[in-house]
Motif scaffolding. Structure first.
Motif, PDB file in Angstrom:
ATOM      1  N   ILE A  28       0.817  -1.237   0.126  1.00  0.00           N
ATOM      2  CA  ILE A  28      -0.086  -0.033  -0.052  1.00  0.00           C
ATOM      3  C   ILE A  28       0.930   1.307  -0.092  1.00  0.00           C
ATOM      4  O   ILE A  28       0.591   2.311  -0.856  1.00  0.00           O
ATOM      5  CB  ILE A  28      -1.088  -0.031   1.111  1.00  0.00           C
ATOM      6  CG1 ILE A  28      -2.069  -1.257   1.141  1.00  0.00           C
ATOM      7  CG2 ILE A  28      -1.636   1.263   1.301  1.00  0.00           C
ATOM      8  CD1 ILE A  28      -2.709  -1.444   2.101  1.00  0.00           C
ATOM      9  N   ARG A  29       1.927   1.283   0.915  1.00  0.00           N
ATOM     10  CA  ARG A  29       2.772   2.339   1.131  1.00  0.00           C
ATOM     11  C   ARG A  29       3.438   2.766  -0.478  1.00  0.00           C
ATOM     12  O   ARG A  29       3.841   3.808  -0.812  1.00  0.00           O
ATOM     13  CB  ARG A  29       3.560   2.420   2.206  1.00  0.00           C
ATOM     14  CG  ARG A  29       2.814   2.565   3.382  1.00  0.00           C
ATOM     15  CD  ARG A  29       3.779   2.408   4.880  1.00  0.00           C
ATOM     16  NE  ARG A  29       4.999   3.017   4.603  1.00  0.00           N
ATOM     17  CZ  ARG A  29       5.135   4.066   5.465  1.00  0.00           C
ATOM     18  NH1 ARG A  29       4.075   5.129   5.686  1.00  0.00           N
ATOM     19  NH2 ARG A  29       6.300   4.629   5.324  1.00  0.00           N
ATOM     20  N   GLY A  31       2.557   1.698  -3.254  1.00  0.00           N
ATOM     21  CA  GLY A  31       1.639   2.377  -4.481  1.00  0.00           C
ATOM     22  C   GLY A  31       1.310   3.631  -3.993  1.00  0.00           C
ATOM     23  O   GLY A  31       1.289   4.651  -5.071  1.00  0.00           O
ATOM     24  N   LEU A  32       1.033   4.083  -2.746  1.00  0.00           N
ATOM     25  CA  LEU A  32       0.658   5.613  -2.441  1.00  0.00           C
ATOM     26  C   LEU A  32       1.917   6.391  -2.732  1.00  0.00           C
ATOM     27  O   LEU A  32       1.579   7.603  -2.993  1.00  0.00           O
ATOM     28  CB  LEU A  32       0.345   5.385  -0.853  1.00  0.00           C
ATOM     29  CG  LEU A  32      -0.917   5.070  -0.648  1.00  0.00           C
ATOM     30  CD1 LEU A  32      -1.409   5.060   0.622  1.00  0.00           C
ATOM     31  CD2 LEU A  32      -2.164   5.733  -1.391  1.00  0.00           C
ATOM     32  N   LYS A  34       3.559   6.724  -5.177  1.00  0.00           N
ATOM     33  CA  LYS A  34       3.373   7.425  -6.613  1.00  0.00           C
ATOM     34  C   LYS A  34       2.052   8.212  -6.804  1.00  0.00           C
ATOM     35  O   LYS A  34       1.784   8.836  -7.905  1.00  0.00           O
ATOM     36  CB  LYS A  34       3.165   6.308  -7.449  1.00  0.00           C
ATOM     37  CG  LYS A  34       4.343   5.243  -7.559  1.00  0.00           C
ATOM     38  CD  LYS A  34       4.071   3.995  -8.266  1.00  0.00           C
ATOM     39  CE  LYS A  34       4.959   2.936  -8.055  1.00  0.00           C
ATOM     40  NZ  LYS A  34       4.944   1.465  -8.610  1.00  0.00           N
ATOM     41  N   LYS A  35       1.465   8.449  -5.764  1.00  0.00           N
ATOM     42  CA  LYS A  35      -0.055   9.388  -5.766  1.00  0.00           C
ATOM     43  C   LYS A  35       0.495  10.776  -5.327  1.00  0.00           C
ATOM     44  O   LYS A  35       1.529  11.084  -4.547  1.00  0.00           O
ATOM     45  CB  LYS A  35      -0.981   8.472  -5.021  1.00  0.00           C
ATOM     46  CG  LYS A  35      -1.127   7.269  -5.461  1.00  0.00           C
ATOM     47  CD  LYS A  35      -1.599   7.192  -6.654  1.00  0.00           C
ATOM     48  CE  LYS A  35      -2.300   5.526  -7.023  1.00  0.00           C
ATOM     49  NZ  LYS A  35      -2.490   5.359  -8.462  1.00  0.00           N
ATOM     50  N   VAL A  38      -0.126  12.532  -0.583  1.00  0.00           N
ATOM     51  CA  VAL A  38      -0.372  11.468   0.498  1.00  0.00           C
ATOM     52  C   VAL A  38       0.205  11.942   1.696  1.00  0.00           C
ATOM     53  O   VAL A  38       1.488  12.539   1.848  1.00  0.00           O
ATOM     54  CB  VAL A  38       0.447  10.277  -0.065  1.00  0.00           C
ATOM     55  CG1 VAL A  38       0.129   9.293   1.061  1.00  0.00           C
ATOM     56  CG2 VAL A  38      -0.486   9.714  -1.268  1.00  0.00           C
ATOM     57  N   SER A 295      -3.033  -2.575  -3.152  1.00  0.00           N
ATOM     58  CA  SER A 295      -2.375  -1.220  -3.260  1.00  0.00           C
ATOM     59  C   SER A 295      -3.124  -0.371  -4.258  1.00  0.00           C
ATOM     60  O   SER A 295      -3.413   0.734  -4.089  1.00  0.00           O
ATOM     61  CB  SER A 295      -0.665  -1.607  -3.990  1.00  0.00           C
ATOM     62  OG  SER A 295      -0.280  -0.240  -4.235  1.00  0.00           O
ATOM     63  N   GLU A 296      -3.579  -0.904  -5.686  1.00  0.00           N
ATOM     64  CA  GLU A 296      -4.026  -0.100  -6.548  1.00  0.00           C
ATOM     65  C   GLU A 296      -5.639   0.010  -6.021  1.00  0.00           C
ATOM     66  O   GLU A 296      -6.069   1.266  -6.241  1.00  0.00           O
ATOM     67  CB  GLU A 296      -4.254  -1.182  -7.904  1.00  0.00           C
ATOM     68  CG  GLU A 296      -4.963  -0.415  -8.905  1.00  0.00           C
ATOM     69  CD  GLU A 296      -5.118  -1.559 -10.126  1.00  0.00           C
ATOM     70  OE1 GLU A 296      -6.311  -2.245 -10.120  1.00  0.00           O
ATOM     71  OE2 GLU A 296      -4.080  -1.829 -10.666  1.00  0.00           O
ATOM     72  N   GLY A 299      -5.256   3.040  -3.459  1.00  0.00           N
ATOM     73  CA  GLY A 299      -4.990   4.090  -4.404  1.00  0.00           C
ATOM     74  C   GLY A 299      -6.263   4.879  -5.024  1.00  0.00           C
ATOM     75  O   GLY A 299      -6.222   6.040  -4.953  1.00  0.00           O
ATOM     76  N   HIS A 302      -8.143   6.775  -2.345  1.00  0.00           N
ATOM     77  CA  HIS A 302      -7.474   7.936  -2.209  1.00  0.00           C
ATOM     78  C   HIS A 302      -7.596   9.015  -3.257  1.00  0.00           C
ATOM     79  O   HIS A 302      -7.784  10.230  -3.122  1.00  0.00           O
ATOM     80  CB  HIS A 302      -5.785   7.728  -1.903  1.00  0.00           C
ATOM     81  CG  HIS A 302      -4.988   9.019  -2.073  1.00  0.00           C
ATOM     82  ND1 HIS A 302      -5.156   9.947  -1.073  1.00  0.00           N
ATOM     83  CD2 HIS A 302      -4.197   9.428  -3.205  1.00  0.00           C
ATOM     84  CE1 HIS A 302      -4.156  10.788  -1.318  1.00  0.00           C
ATOM     85  NE2 HIS A 302      -3.529  10.542  -2.626  1.00  0.00           N
ATOM     86  N   GLU A 303      -7.444   8.712  -4.560  1.00  0.00           N
ATOM     87  CA  GLU A 303      -7.530   9.537  -5.737  1.00  0.00           C
ATOM     88  C   GLU A 303      -8.994  10.081  -5.960  1.00  0.00           C
ATOM     89  O   GLU A 303      -9.200  11.307  -6.489  1.00  0.00           O
ATOM     90  CB  GLU A 303      -7.210   8.679  -7.044  1.00  0.00           C
ATOM     91  CG  GLU A 303      -5.742   8.644  -6.871  1.00  0.00           C
ATOM     92  CD  GLU A 303      -5.128   8.025  -8.143  1.00  0.00           C
ATOM     93  OE1 GLU A 303      -4.403   8.837  -8.851  1.00  0.00           O
ATOM     94  OE2 GLU A 303      -5.594   7.047  -8.666  1.00  0.00           O
TER      95      GLU A 303
END
Length: 335
Positions: A28-29, A31-32, A34-35, A38, A295-296, A299, A302-303
């Motif tokens: 998860i971390r 993947g995040l 790249k967002k 966060v 992870s996806e 994300g 979050h998005e």
């Protein structure tokens, strides 16, 4: 979003072949990372009195001692090590943080999401099971009620497994509404339509067991036609999402077909309900066992709070068997 995280949660390690691995949080971390935007926050761990607010005192003492003695197999699925007790308290503390911040009005890009582990929704009043030791969402709900931050809490469980523990803890309570969409017949085998609560809690439990293969159209219809009107009728001050991501079509331990964008649409729907009820909204991690998909999907949640509009699904008819189940739920709950 703001993500609650504690390194202690990585120290609970059930073993190399167990699906509930510390790598879930690491994925998860990654993947995040790249967002956009966060934000990680720490939180104090729960203490034993917080756990005892929803679990039997003897059980809390027993599981603490079990871990102190080195752990082992509590049951065939639920394995502890010495560090598990501290991880469980940390995960519950993160859920409490999510509930407090949501009740205090944190929303939009500040919406809280507790990414702790071990997960919690199978932990009953007096037993650990299904990878779970303390019921994080239940501890969090009771915490804000006891503080006077909320009088009425709704818990929406979109994990593919029924949250029997959360249901068990609040089954006779009128101030907590528990609702679950889950795969029918999957572990732990609970969550039938006619399980609606008892005593003062009659009507405050709502289960929708969907058949294997249900996907985006069935989940959206369930939420729009059943869950939203039921939650709005309950009118909570706080809405907590027990956010498992194992109903995804590519998760290895379920047979459901929810897509990553489907989680985005569910996120927008719970946000709309919280807004309609003027309720706080917080998230608490539950399951999800494909590292890439977990992870996806986190994300994606979050998005949505960062302004993303998920891809609109193709128009598809709802499976007739699901339509019949929704009719049954409406009849049982007078919706």
């Amino acid at each position: 979003m703001r993500f609650g995280f504690d390194e202690v949660c990585l120290e609970h390690d059930p073993g190399p072949r167990h699906p509930e691995t510390p790598d879930r949080l690491r994925a998860i971390r990654r993947g995040l990372s790249k967002k956009h935007a966060v934000d990680y926050r720490s939180a104090d761990s729960a203490d034993e009195s917080d756990a005892m607010a929803v679990h039997d005192d003897e059980y809390v003492a027993e599981i603490r001692q079990f871990c102190a003695d080195g752990g082992g197999n509590w049951d065939p699925d639920t394995t502890a090590v010495e560090e598990t007790w501290d991880a469980a308290l940390a995960a519950a503390g993160l859920a409490m943080w999510s509930a407090r911040r949501a009740a205090a009005g944190d929303d939009g890009r500040a919406t809280p999401f507790a990414i702790g582990r071990p997960p919690g929704h199978h932990a009953t009043i007096d037993d650990a099971m299904g990878f779970c030791f303390l019921n994080n969402a239940a501890v969090a709900a009771q915490h804000v009620i006891d503080r006077g931050d909320a009088e009425r809490v709704a818990i929406f469980d979109w994990d593919v497994h029924h949250g029997n523990g959360t249901q068990d803890i609040f089954y006779d309570r009128e101030d907590v509404f528990y609702t679950s969409i889950h795969e029918d017949g999957l572990y732990p085998g609970t969550g039938e339509v006619d399980e609606t609560g008892e005593g003062a809690g009659d009507g405050t439990t709502l289960n929708v067991p969907l058949p294997a293969g249900a996907g985006d159209p069935e989940y959206f219809a369930t939420f729009d036609d059943v869950l939203r009107p039921a939650m709005e009728r309950f009118d909570p001050d706080l809405l907590l999402v027990s956010a498992g991501f194992d109903a995804h079509r590519h998760d290895p331990i379920s047979r459901m077909h929810l897509s990553t964008d489907g989680y985005g649409h569910l996120t927008q729907r719970v946000r709309d309900v919280a807004d309609a009820c003027d309720a706080g909204l917080g998230f608490v991690l539950e399951g999800g066992y494909s590292l890439d998909i977990l992870s996806e999907s986190v994300g994606m949640v979050h998005e949505v709070f960062d302004g993303l509009r998920p891809v609109e699904p193709d128009e598809e008819d709802v499976d007739e068997a699901v339509a019949d189940i929704l009719d049954d739920v409406r009849d049982v709950h007078d919706l």
